[in-house]
Design a protein around this motif. Sequence first.
Motif, PDB file in Angstrom:
ATOM      1  N   VAL A  27      26.545  12.315  10.988  1.00 22.88           N
ATOM      2  CA  VAL A  27      28.035  13.091  11.169  1.00 22.88           C
ATOM      3  C   VAL A  27      28.554  13.659   9.872  1.00 22.88           C
ATOM      4  O   VAL A  27      28.823  14.933   9.908  1.00 22.88           O
ATOM      5  CB  VAL A  27      28.935  12.110  11.819  1.00 22.88           C
ATOM      6  N   SER A  28      28.469  12.949   8.992  1.00 21.84           N
ATOM      7  CA  SER A  28      28.761  13.498   7.782  1.00 21.84           C
ATOM      8  C   SER A  28      27.727  14.597   6.909  1.00 21.84           C
ATOM      9  O   SER A  28      28.407  15.696   6.757  1.00 21.84           O
ATOM     10  CB  SER A  28      28.893  12.508   6.504  1.00 21.84           C
ATOM     11  N   ALA A  29      26.629  14.476   7.351  1.00 21.61           N
ATOM     12  CA  ALA A  29      25.553  15.328   7.166  1.00 21.61           C
ATOM     13  C   ALA A  29      25.988  16.763   7.787  1.00 21.61           C
ATOM     14  O   ALA A  29      25.791  17.912   7.535  1.00 21.61           O
ATOM     15  CB  ALA A  29      24.208  14.993   7.375  1.00 21.61           C
ATOM     16  N   LEU A  30      25.976  16.589   9.038  1.00 20.69           N
ATOM     17  CA  LEU A  30      26.596  17.605   9.987  1.00 20.69           C
ATOM     18  C   LEU A  30      27.846  18.519   9.441  1.00 20.69           C
ATOM     19  O   LEU A  30      27.766  19.804   9.317  1.00 20.69           O
ATOM     20  CB  LEU A  30      26.579  17.323  11.319  1.00 20.69           C
ATOM     21  N   TYR A  31      28.796  17.789   8.985  1.00 20.48           N
ATOM     22  CA  TYR A  31      30.017  18.486   8.547  1.00 20.48           C
ATOM     23  C   TYR A  31      29.538  19.343   7.153  1.00 20.48           C
ATOM     24  O   TYR A  31      30.255  20.087   7.176  1.00 20.48           O
ATOM     25  CB  TYR A  31      31.031  17.310   8.218  1.00 20.48           C
ATOM     26  N   ASP A  32      29.040  18.464   6.531  1.00 20.81           N
ATOM     27  CA  ASP A  32      28.503  19.409   5.100  1.00 20.81           C
ATOM     28  C   ASP A  32      27.812  20.481   5.453  1.00 20.81           C
ATOM     29  O   ASP A  32      28.058  21.408   4.699  1.00 20.81           O
ATOM     30  CB  ASP A  32      27.803  18.235   4.312  1.00 20.81           C
ATOM     31  N   LEU A  33      26.865  20.604   6.349  1.00 18.84           N
ATOM     32  CA  LEU A  33      26.079  21.741   6.648  1.00 18.84           C
ATOM     33  C   LEU A  33      26.854  22.737   7.127  1.00 18.84           C
ATOM     34  O   LEU A  33      26.598  23.956   6.671  1.00 18.84           O
ATOM     35  CB  LEU A  33      24.848  21.333   7.753  1.00 18.84           C
ATOM     36  N   MET A  34      28.113  22.238   8.010  1.00 14.86           N
ATOM     37  CA  MET A  34      28.873  23.312   8.852  1.00 14.86           C
ATOM     38  C   MET A  34      29.650  23.902   7.724  1.00 14.86           C
ATOM     39  O   MET A  34      29.999  25.166   7.611  1.00 14.86           O
ATOM     40  CB  MET A  34      29.374  22.490  10.137  1.00 14.86           C
ATOM     41  N   ASP A  42      19.567  26.725  12.163  1.00 18.79           N
ATOM     42  CA  ASP A  42      18.822  26.302  11.035  1.00 18.79           C
ATOM     43  C   ASP A  42      17.955  24.677  11.484  1.00 18.79           C
ATOM     44  O   ASP A  42      18.617  24.143  12.488  1.00 18.79           O
ATOM     45  CB  ASP A  42      19.503  25.749  10.072  1.00 18.79           C
ATOM     46  N   GLU A  43      16.836  24.744  11.317  1.00 15.06           N
ATOM     47  CA  GLU A  43      16.068  23.542  11.842  1.00 15.06           C
ATOM     48  C   GLU A  43      16.922  22.362  11.360  1.00 15.06           C
ATOM     49  O   GLU A  43      16.931  21.210  11.913  1.00 15.06           O
ATOM     50  CB  GLU A  43      14.712  23.570  10.940  1.00 15.06           C
ATOM     51  N   VAL A  44      17.336  22.447   9.957  1.00 16.39           N
ATOM     52  CA  VAL A  44      18.122  20.998   9.589  1.00 16.39           C
ATOM     53  C   VAL A  44      19.397  20.753  10.390  1.00 16.39           C
ATOM     54  O   VAL A  44      19.639  19.590  10.778  1.00 16.39           O
ATOM     55  CB  VAL A  44      18.703  21.074   7.960  1.00 16.39           C
ATOM     56  N   VAL A  45      20.210  21.645  11.043  1.00 17.29           N
ATOM     57  CA  VAL A  45      21.150  21.445  11.794  1.00 17.29           C
ATOM     58  C   VAL A  45      20.661  20.865  13.108  1.00 17.29           C
ATOM     59  O   VAL A  45      21.208  19.778  13.654  1.00 17.29           O
ATOM     60  CB  VAL A  45      21.975  22.664  12.242  1.00 17.29           C
ATOM     61  N   GLN A  46      19.773  21.198  13.607  1.00 14.70           N
ATOM     62  CA  GLN A  46      18.990  20.756  14.958  1.00 14.70           C
ATOM     63  C   GLN A  46      18.463  19.360  14.627  1.00 14.70           C
ATOM     64  O   GLN A  46      18.623  18.554  15.572  1.00 14.70           O
ATOM     65  CB  GLN A  46      17.883  21.724  15.441  1.00 14.70           C
ATOM     66  N   ASP A  47      17.896  19.111  13.586  1.00 13.96           N
ATOM     67  CA  ASP A  47      17.548  17.823  13.015  1.00 13.96           C
ATOM     68  C   ASP A  47      18.678  17.073  13.012  1.00 13.96           C
ATOM     69  O   ASP A  47      18.349  15.683  13.463  1.00 13.96           O
ATOM     70  CB  ASP A  47      16.747  17.793  11.881  1.00 13.96           C
ATOM     71  N   VAL A  48      19.607  17.210  12.542  1.00  7.24           N
ATOM     72  CA  VAL A  48      20.709  16.206  12.398  1.00  7.24           C
ATOM     73  C   VAL A  48      21.401  15.780  13.738  1.00  7.24           C
ATOM     74  O   VAL A  48      21.723  14.679  14.028  1.00  7.24           O
ATOM     75  CB  VAL A  48      21.728  16.816  11.353  1.00  7.24           C
ATOM     76  N   LEU A  49      21.462  16.821  14.558  1.00  8.95           N
ATOM     77  CA  LEU A  49      22.192  16.789  15.855  1.00  8.95           C
ATOM     78  C   LEU A  49      21.392  15.671  16.890  1.00  8.95           C
ATOM     79  O   LEU A  49      21.765  15.005  17.533  1.00  8.95           O
ATOM     80  CB  LEU A  49      22.419  18.054  16.663  1.00  8.95           C
ATOM     81  N   ALA A  50      19.876  16.144  16.670  1.00 15.11           N
ATOM     82  CA  ALA A  50      18.869  15.128  17.331  1.00 15.11           C
ATOM     83  C   ALA A  50      19.105  13.697  16.910  1.00 15.11           C
ATOM     84  O   ALA A  50      18.936  12.891  17.796  1.00 15.11           O
ATOM     85  CB  ALA A  50      17.594  15.728  17.218  1.00 15.11           C
TER      86      ALA A  50
END
Length: 106
Positions: A27-34, A42-50
């Motif tokens: 969740v922290s990584a998702l916030y950082d990406l956003m 972006d594949e990294v966003v999809q990866d984090v959500l998955a």
Amino acid sequence: MKINKGLEVTRNIKIIEWLKTEILSSVSALYDLMFNGARSTDEVVQDVLANIIMTTYLLSKRLGLKYSDIDNKIKEKIKAAIIEEHKIEKWYGDLSTLKEHIKSRE
């Protein structure tokens, strides 16, 4: 026999704590990406959500639930939110689309 059961309980507690940490990290990584302007394509966003979804399922299993229990609870929540006309449904129809997506997987 008792020692093995105790080790299993300890191991289960340890994995539950690890899974909770994994969810928080994701969740922290998702916030950082956003925050940094990553796009949903972006594949990294999809990866984090998955990873968040997968880890949530794994945590539920460690807590004694079946995957189908979580699926059923999600369906109940979607149905209730549609009936209550949740804003995301009123504005975008996302809950109906999600309901159809889940139905198509069955």
